[in-house]
Design a protein around this motif. Structure first.
Motif, PDB file in Angstrom:
ATOM      1  N   THR A  80      47.020  29.933   8.356  1.00  0.00           N
ATOM      2  CA  THR A  80      46.625  30.390   9.693  1.00  0.00           C
ATOM      3  C   THR A  80      47.182  31.782   9.956  1.00  0.00           C
ATOM      4  N   ASP A  95      53.564  30.689  21.411  1.00  0.00           N
ATOM      5  CA  ASP A  95      52.384  31.136  20.653  1.00  0.00           C
ATOM      6  C   ASP A  95      52.259  30.375  19.336  1.00  0.00           C
ATOM      7  N   LEU A 129      48.136  34.669  12.692  1.00  0.00           N
ATOM      8  CA  LEU A 129      48.520  34.785  14.106  1.00  0.00           C
ATOM      9  C   LEU A 129      49.142  36.157  14.337  1.00  0.00           C
ATOM     10  N   LYS A 179      51.036  26.802  20.145  1.00  0.00           N
ATOM     11  CA  LYS A 179      49.620  26.758  20.521  1.00  0.00           C
ATOM     12  C   LYS A 179      48.719  26.937  19.307  1.00  0.00           C
ATOM     13  N   ALA A 180      49.174  27.733  18.343  1.00  0.00           N
ATOM     14  CA  ALA A 180      48.389  27.965  17.127  1.00  0.00           C
ATOM     15  C   ALA A 180      48.550  26.845  16.112  1.00  0.00           C
TER      16      ALA A 180
END
Length: 332
Positions: free
Chosen positions: A41, A57, A43, A60-61
């Motif tokens: 992922t 953050d 970010l 949430k990711a």
């Protein structure tokens, strides 16, 4: 009574220590356990974000399971002041410790911009402007031929002007290096003239095995005082590299007097007509040793080379026959 109270106090302290120790062990285990990510992922951690905002953050990711545990874990087992902003690629199952270590390392995601050979400077600037990970203005379009086509690496937020400056520096270095390895007795007086010739070669052929042959044709013509008669130079005289011509050249175009029309002038045009790559630069200063004076498209992606005008005219006739055949197929 006092002895009894003292015993209770000791028991409470021991209980608190055991509780704290258990919490410490639990927190450390959670901080080092594999994370929830199933796939890599990406970010972006914004500039100025504090530990609390970063933790939220990441949560949430889906990078970390619990923002509070990450926050306390970083304070206890890492360095909360070392986390850096930027764009990061988090591997699947990354532990909180690994996440914190990546943020502290500053190993942000690397982007790539590949500049194809033969683009004009205006076209390269347009590529930079389309690269959404870059920031800022490019400034004025650099002079033609001053940008080296290759793959450039950058990080999100890097200034466009900086990448453009690297392209100019790369061309300066490549041209100087290749000019030092030039063949003897070339009809080229300077690296700048080699750059002009390389740009014409680049626009004439994209076939690796042909560049030195095309260079040989042009060098032979320069040696004999013959005009280069290169169509791409005529196109550049019309467009000045600002936009594609969008049509085929006409007899009127070939007769139009511009400083770049090598049907109308002898020798090289006053400047490059594109940004050549290393292979074209190498070909310009180390051309094939042949007697060829002409070439024309052969219909197979390459070119047919000729020593005499009669042979060349036969090759041109074959090319025109090929074009007629293609046109007939398209209309049927």
């Amino acid at each position: 009574m006092m002895r009894r109270l003292g015993g209770i106090a000791v028991a409470v302290v021991i209980l608190l220590l055991l509780t704290a120790g258990g919490a410490w062990v639990y927190l450390q285990q959670q901080f080092e356990a594999p994370g929830p990510l199933q796939d890599e992922t990406v970010l972006i951690i914004p500039r100025g974000a504090g530990l609390s905002a970063i933790s939220e953050d990441l949560s949430k990711a889906g990078v970390v399971a619990d923002p509070l545990i990450f926050k306390f874990g970083v304070r206890l087992f890492a360095d909360a002041t070392a986390l850096k902003a930027g764009e990061y690629a988090f591997a699947a199952r990354s532990s909180m410790r690994e996440v914190a270590a990546l943020l502290a390392s500053g190993r942000t995601l690397v982007h790539r911009l590949t500049v194809p050979e033969g683009l004009t400077s205006a076209e390269i600037v347009a590529l930079l402007e389309e690269a959404e990970a870059l920031e800022g203005e490019t400034g004025e379009v650099p002079p033609e031929g001053t940008l080296l086509p290759e793959t450039y690496h950058f990080h999100r937020g890097d200034p466009r002007a900086d990448v453009l400056a690297r392209m100019r520096q790369s061309m300066d270095e490549a041209l100087a290096e290749i000019w030092d390895r030039r063949a003897e007795n070339l009809p080229l007086k300077s690296p700048e003239e080699a750059l002009v010739l390389a740009s014409i070669i680049e626009k004439e052929t994209g076939v690796d095995g042909e560049r030195a042959l095309v260079a040989g044709v042009f060098v032979n013509r320069l040696d004999k005082g013959m005009p280069l008669q290169s169509d791409p130079t005529v196109v550049y005289g019309i467009t000045l590299g600002k936009a594609p011509l969008g049509r085929s050249l006409t007899r009127k175009d070939l007769a139009q007097a511009t400083p770049y029309n090598t049907y109308q002038i002898n020798g090289l045009p006053p400047g490059p007509i594109a940004n050549p790559g290393r292979a074209a630069l190498e070909a310009a200063v180390n051309p094939a040793q042949t007697e060829y004076l002409y070439f024309v498209a052969a219909g197979d992606g390459g070119h047919a080379f000729a020593k005499t005008l009669a042979e060349h005219n036969r090759n041109v006739a074959k090319w025109r026959k090929h074009l007629r055949s293609l046109k007939k197929k398209q209309t049927n």
